[in-house]
Design an enzyme around this catalytic site. Structure first.
Site, PDB file in Angstrom:
ATOM      1  N   GLY A 153       0.827  -1.244   0.031  1.00 21.87           N
ATOM      2  CA  GLY A 153      -0.185   0.026  -0.050  1.00 21.87           C
ATOM      3  C   GLY A 153       0.759   1.307   0.061  1.00 21.87           C
ATOM      4  O   GLY A 153       0.525   2.230  -0.661  1.00 21.87           O
ATOM      5  N   CYS A 156       2.104   1.625  12.595  1.00 24.31           N
ATOM      6  CA  CYS A 156       3.332   2.412  12.247  1.00 24.31           C
ATOM      7  C   CYS A 156       3.675   3.752  13.066  1.00 24.31           C
ATOM      8  O   CYS A 156       4.630   3.970  12.974  1.00 24.31           O
ATOM      9  CB  CYS A 156       2.947   3.130  10.840  1.00 24.31           C
ATOM     10  SG  CYS A 156       1.582   2.161   9.671  1.00 24.31           S
ATOM     11  N   THR A 182      11.849  -7.474 -10.636  1.00 29.05           N
ATOM     12  CA  THR A 182      11.449  -8.809 -10.926  1.00 29.05           C
ATOM     13  C   THR A 182       9.907  -9.010 -10.050  1.00 29.05           C
ATOM     14  O   THR A 182      10.235  -8.951  -8.741  1.00 29.05           O
ATOM     15  CB  THR A 182      12.227 -10.032 -10.656  1.00 29.05           C
ATOM     16  OG1 THR A 182      13.367  -9.811 -11.486  1.00 29.05           O
ATOM     17  CG2 THR A 182      11.756 -11.356 -10.993  1.00 29.05           C
TER      18      THR A 182
HETATM   19  C1  LIG Z   1      -1.584  -0.870   6.144  1.00 24.54           C
HETATM   20  C2  LIG Z   1      -2.015   0.785   5.560  1.00 24.54           C
HETATM   21  C3  LIG Z   1      -1.069   1.506   4.300  1.00 24.54           C
HETATM   22  C4  LIG Z   1       0.274   0.586   4.104  1.00 24.54           C
HETATM   23  O1  LIG Z   1       0.400  -0.418   3.387  1.00 24.54           O
HETATM   24  P1  LIG Z   1       1.713  -1.462   3.513  1.00 24.54           P
HETATM   25  O2  LIG Z   1       1.075  -2.517   2.536  1.00 24.54           O
HETATM   26  O3  LIG Z   1       1.783  -2.173   4.857  1.00 24.54           O
HETATM   27  O4  LIG Z   1       2.763  -0.589   2.872  1.00 24.54           O
HETATM   28  C5  LIG Z   1      -1.409   2.357   3.623  1.00 24.54           C
HETATM   29  N1  LIG Z   1      -2.642   3.064   4.177  1.00 24.54           N
HETATM   30  C6  LIG Z   1      -3.529   2.542   5.128  1.00 24.54           C
HETATM   31  C7  LIG Z   1      -4.819   3.275   5.255  1.00 24.54           C
HETATM   32  C8  LIG Z   1      -3.215   1.358   5.572  1.00 24.54           C
HETATM   33  O5  LIG Z   1      -4.089   0.905   6.389  1.00 24.54           O
END
Ligand SMILES: *Cc1c(COP(=O)(O)O)cnc(C)c1O
Length: 395
Positions: free
Chosen positions: A70, A324, A237
């Protein structure tokens, strides 16, 4: 009893996703860029996964770019729109105060490069107002980015309305849909979304794989340079097994969405109902517009971190905000954005329930949390002052 109640932080890999990915680790481990047929098997798996992910979002397969998750998808979407805007002299970006840091920190970086950023307020209910967005839009606005569902308080934003407004004003609209994908219906066409980020590990695929949807015509800038993978827009990759697992998990989640929601809602409602009986507690965010599984509450006079440690001792995995930010002692920017005072925001608890949880687990949480809250209040100087009337109750 062990209770995993932190599904907004990450989820377990489903049996379906695991079984789908295993052959691509052990048997069909070829490089999708290789010309021989062994590599082409992996290429075909990627194509199928792309079609599946596209179908789940109502996109075209050519509009799906696989990423490492994400965060990367959010970074690429925002940076792409900024670069595109800058070429036309547009250097204004709009977002909200309660976005994920993958969005907020990317905007901060662009601000240092000379972009101007407007962060919209989110009201006490945790929902952005369309009027506020409309008022913030300028001639030089290059991007609007608003999350689908908030990761800490679970509130859902008026995405279709925002999409319609942005389309009318011809401004690219990016949506961080990481908390919504697999949990709520998403239709990028009907909602007029130009770019959208999803992450596999929030819906039972492994960590480290995600996707960016970018509508045909959106020009993407590369975040990672190198080979010509993902139509030249994302070098490296491909994580074939992870991508295959993500497609399988998304398909499964979308196919069982109603059934999962029907299972999760009673558990969530019981948590809200029972934990609200704790005196001087508060539910954060409107319950009307909400992802199914997220419960966020504050308890006055305690520290969220101490609560989490004691819940951990009782076998309960929960969070005080997002995983986070839990390394820092600052209160959550999301809770501050919805107007909670610092003292109250410090006493927050997020429980995020998934379809794998059971009512017995919910009962264990309901038995444990009130005991822990009273115990911590018994030791809290702040609670003592509140009791003695030397300090005013805020909730
Ligand atoms: C978890 C999350 C992300 C980050 O996704 P990752 O795959 O852990 O990098 C970004 N936005 C929201 C709203 C999230 O809950």
């Amino acid at each position: 009893m062990f209770v995993y109640a932190d599904n907004a932080a990450t989820t377990s890999v489903s049996k379906t996703a695991l079984e789908a990915m295993l052959p691509y680790l052990t048997q069909n481990y070829g490089n999708p860029s290789s010309l021989y047929s062994f590599g082409q098997k992996a290429q075909e798996a990627l194509q199928q996964a792309r079609e599946t992910v596209a179908r789940c979002l109502n996109a075209d397969p050519r509009e799906i770019y696989f990423t490492s998750g994400g965060s990367e998808a959010d970074n690429q979407a925002i940076v792409s729109a900024a670069r595109l805007g800058a070429r036309k002299g547009k250097k204004h970006l709009i977002s909200t105060k309660f976005e994920h840091h993958a969005v907020l920190h990317t905007l901060k970086k662009l601000e240092k490069e000379g972009f101007e950023v407007t962060l919209l307020d989110v009201h006490e209910d945790g929902v952005v107002r369309l009027e506020d967005l409309e008022a913030a839009i300028r001639e030089d606005t290059a991007l609007v980015t608003v999350m689908f569902a908030n990761n800490e308080i679970g509130t859902v934003q008026p995405i279709a309305e925002i999409g319609a407004l942005c389309r009318e004003k011809k401004i690219p609209f990016h949506c961080d849909a990481v908390q919504a994908a697999g949990h709520m219906p998403i239709d990028v066409k009907a909602m007029n979304i130009d770019m959208l980020a999803i992450s596999g590990h929030k819906f039972h695929a492994p960590k480290g794989v995600g996707a960016l949807y970018a509508r045909k015509g959106m020009v993407l800038s590369n975040i990672i340079e190198g080979g010509a993978q993902e139509r030249g827009k994302r070098a490296g990759t491909e994580n074939v097994a992870g991508i295959v697992a993500m497609a399988a998990a998304l398909e499964e989640s979308c196919a069982h969405m109603e059934e999962n929601t029907a299972k999760i809602i009673p558990m969530r409602d019981k948590l809200f109902a029972e934990l609200s009986k704790i005196p001087h507690s508060k539910i954060n965010g409107s319950l009307e517009k909400h992802v199914p599984g997220t419960v966020n509450m504050c308890f006055e006079g305690i520290e969220g971190e101490s609560l989490l440690l004691m819940l951990d001792d009782a076998g309960i995995c929960a969070s005080s905000g997002s995983a986070c930010t839990s390394g820092s002692l600052d209160p959550s920017h999301v809770l501050l954005a919805i107007g909670l005072p610092h003292e109250v925001a410090h006493g927050s608890l997020r429980l995020s329930i998934g379809e794998y949880n059971t009512m017995e687990e919910i009962d264990h949480i309901i038995e444990t949390v009130p005991k822990v809250v009273s115990y911590l209040r018994g030791m809290s100087p702040v609670w003592d002052e509140l009791q003695k009337g030397q300090r005013q109750h805020l909730i």
